[in-house]
Write an enzyme that holds these catalytic residues in place. Structure first.
Site, PDB file in Angstrom:
ATOM      1  N   ASP A 230      44.947   0.413  18.392  1.00  0.00           N
ATOM      2  CA  ASP A 230      46.312  -0.090  18.619  1.00  0.00           C
ATOM      3  C   ASP A 230      47.291   0.521  17.619  1.00  0.00           C
ATOM      4  OD1 ASP A 230      45.159  -3.138  19.873  1.00  0.00           O
ATOM      5  OD2 ASP A 230      45.312  -1.387  21.064  1.00  0.00           O
TER       6      ASP A 230
HETATM    7  N1  LIG Z   1      39.507   3.306  19.802  1.00  0.00           N
HETATM    8  C1  LIG Z   1      40.413   2.411  20.796  1.00  0.00           C
HETATM    9  N2  LIG Z   1      39.905   2.060  21.549  1.00  0.00           N
HETATM   10  C2  LIG Z   1      40.883   1.066  22.337  1.00  0.00           C
HETATM   11  C3  LIG Z   1      42.149   1.253  21.895  1.00  0.00           C
HETATM   12  C4  LIG Z   1      42.590   1.862  20.911  1.00  0.00           C
HETATM   13  O1  LIG Z   1      43.565   1.895  20.320  1.00  0.00           O
HETATM   14  N3  LIG Z   1      41.741   2.732  20.274  1.00  0.00           N
HETATM   15  N4  LIG Z   1      42.914   0.182  22.411  1.00  0.00           N
HETATM   16  C5  LIG Z   1      42.496  -0.739  23.364  1.00  0.00           C
HETATM   17  C6  LIG Z   1      43.113  -1.737  24.170  1.00  0.00           C
HETATM   18  N5  LIG Z   1      42.983  -3.143  23.802  1.00  0.00           N
HETATM   19  C7  LIG Z   1      44.549  -3.572  23.488  1.00  0.00           C
HETATM   20  O2  LIG Z   1      45.461  -2.962  24.130  1.00  0.00           O
HETATM   21  C8  LIG Z   1      42.191  -3.836  23.342  1.00  0.00           C
HETATM   22  C9  LIG Z   1      40.822  -3.784  24.267  1.00  0.00           C
HETATM   23  C10 LIG Z   1      39.670  -4.636  23.644  1.00  0.00           C
HETATM   24  C11 LIG Z   1      39.700  -5.113  22.590  1.00  0.00           C
HETATM   25  C12 LIG Z   1      38.428  -5.928  22.213  1.00  0.00           C
HETATM   26  O3  LIG Z   1      38.399  -6.655  21.202  1.00  0.00           O
HETATM   27  N6  LIG Z   1      37.361  -5.291  22.962  1.00  0.00           N
HETATM   28  C13 LIG Z   1      36.176  -6.206  22.716  1.00  0.00           C
HETATM   29  C14 LIG Z   1      35.180  -6.678  24.054  1.00  0.00           C
HETATM   30  C15 LIG Z   1      35.985  -7.361  24.881  1.00  0.00           C
HETATM   31  C16 LIG Z   1      35.451  -7.879  26.064  1.00  0.00           C
HETATM   32  O4  LIG Z   1      34.321  -7.290  26.437  1.00  0.00           O
HETATM   33  O5  LIG Z   1      36.194  -8.643  26.918  1.00  0.00           O
HETATM   34  C17 LIG Z   1      35.281  -4.983  22.201  1.00  0.00           C
HETATM   35  O6  LIG Z   1      35.411  -3.835  22.684  1.00  0.00           O
HETATM   36  O7  LIG Z   1      34.284  -5.379  21.359  1.00  0.00           O
HETATM   37  C18 LIG Z   1      40.752  -5.163  21.658  1.00  0.00           C
HETATM   38  C19 LIG Z   1      41.894  -4.490  22.060  1.00  0.00           C
HETATM   39  C20 LIG Z   1      41.334  -0.008  24.486  1.00  0.00           C
HETATM   40  N7  LIG Z   1      40.413   0.674  23.623  1.00  0.00           N
END
Ligand SMILES: Nc1nc2c(c(=O)[nH]1)N[C@@H](CN(C=O)c1ccc(C(=O)N[C@@H](CCC(=O)O)C(=O)O)cc1)CN2
Length: 287
Positions: A230
């Site tokens: 983000d």
């Molecule tokens: N490398 C990046 N990947 C993503 C970004 C980014 O800026 N750089 N933006 C996110 C979107 N996002 C908020 O908008 C976000 C999505 C997911 C998570 C998170 O903590 N996900 C967990 C799993 C959650 C689940 O399984 O329900 C994880 O991936 O471990 C935080 C922020 C999209 N990707």
């Protein structure tokens, strides 16, 4: 949006004569400019330009012009793109549990507001998650992911990007963090909608964070995806007022409309060659 002719975007260290050199090169191949915008980043000594132009019918003028620009780029230190705007870009839309942004993008495509082809719809949730949407005729790929399978899932995802000739990946509330490697490979062509007014409330559950903080305004941010969660270059943002009486559910409900319009604007700007990277920021040549 104008989907005729060609676009040229360029950025370079600022110096006198750039516009003259660009205009001369286009004119030499019969180019006729019908839109030109420019921006001087005085603080960093950088120049940005967006030009739309036509080329004479018949004969091949585009390839020689590209060759001309390769030489000019060398001389002027240009970072540049040139694109045939009659070729619709291929867009992969990724979603997780919430489908309001996916639905909105498909609607705007159907009515012609977003001139794009859908290369794939990808979700870490099964297809029946979207039974309320008309996905007929659209290639759907269920790519489930866990911590253990993330590397294999991203390998499949990257393969799909290549096999489908995807130009742009849109994370339409896709709630998985892309690995640094995949984020780097998609640099400048992966847009995410974050459901807060960044830089406030990064990461997961931003509406709950905002409610706990007692904010009076919520927002949404569309940004290019980078390895820094983000933190990518912001393309578009918008906000709405809220009150002390609003619950997290109210914020989520009010936020959906903000997310939809912010993401749609960002996708339209990108498809229309209006967005240029400027370090950690963007230049957006608005209409
Ligand atoms: N490398 C990046 N990947 C993503 C970004 C980014 O800026 N750089 N933006 C996110 C979107 N996002 C908020 O908008 C976000 C999505 C997911 C998570 C998170 O903590 N996900 C967990 C799993 C959650 C689940 O399984 O329900 C994880 O991936 O471990 C935080 C922020 C999209 N990707």
């Amino acid at each position: 949006m104008i989907d005729t002719g060609y676009s040229l975007t360029l950025s370079c260290p600022n110096r006198p004569g750039i516009v003259a050199a660009v205009s001369k090169a286009l004119f030499a191949r019969g180019g006729d400019i019908f839109s030109a915008q420019q921006y001087d980043d005085v603080e960093h000594g950088l120049f940005f330009m967006r030009v739309l132009f036509t080329l004479p019918d018949g004969g091949d003028h585009y390839q020689p012009l590209q060759a001309d620009f390769t030489a000019i780029a060398e001389e002027l230190g240009l970072r540049w793109t040139m694109r045939d705007r009659t070729r619709r870009q291929r867009v992969m839309i990724m979603a997780s549990k919430f489908d309001h942004c996916l639905a909105d993008l498909l609607y705007r495509r159907r009515i012609g507001e977003l001139p794009m082809d859908i290369s794939a719809i990808v979700s870490n949730h099964p297809r029946d998650t979207y039974d309320g949407l008309d996905l007929s005729g659209l290639p759907f790929h269920h790519l489930p992911v866990t911590k253990e399978t993330k590397a294999d899932q991203e390998t499949a995802l990257w393969r799909l990007v290549g096999e489908t000739g995807t130009d742009l990946v849109v994370l339409a509330r896709y709630m998985q963090i892309l690995s640094d490697g995949l984020a780097d490979k998609l640099s400048g062509r992966c847009i995410n909608i974050h459901h807060s007014f960044l830089p406030g409330f990064k990461g997961a559950r931003p509406y709950h964070q905002a409610h706990a903080r007692g904010v009076k305004v919520i927002g949404a941010t569309a940004h290019y995806v980078t390895a820094d969660l983000d933190e990518g270059p912001i393309i578009e943002q918008d906000v709405e007022r809220i009150s002390h009486a609003d619950t997290p559910a109210d914020l989520i409900r009010k936020g959906r409309d903000i997310e939809r319009r912010v993401l749609a604007r960002a996708v339209r700007y990108h498809l229309d060659d209006r967005v240029m990277l400027n370090g950690r920021k963007t230049v957006v040549f608005r209409d």
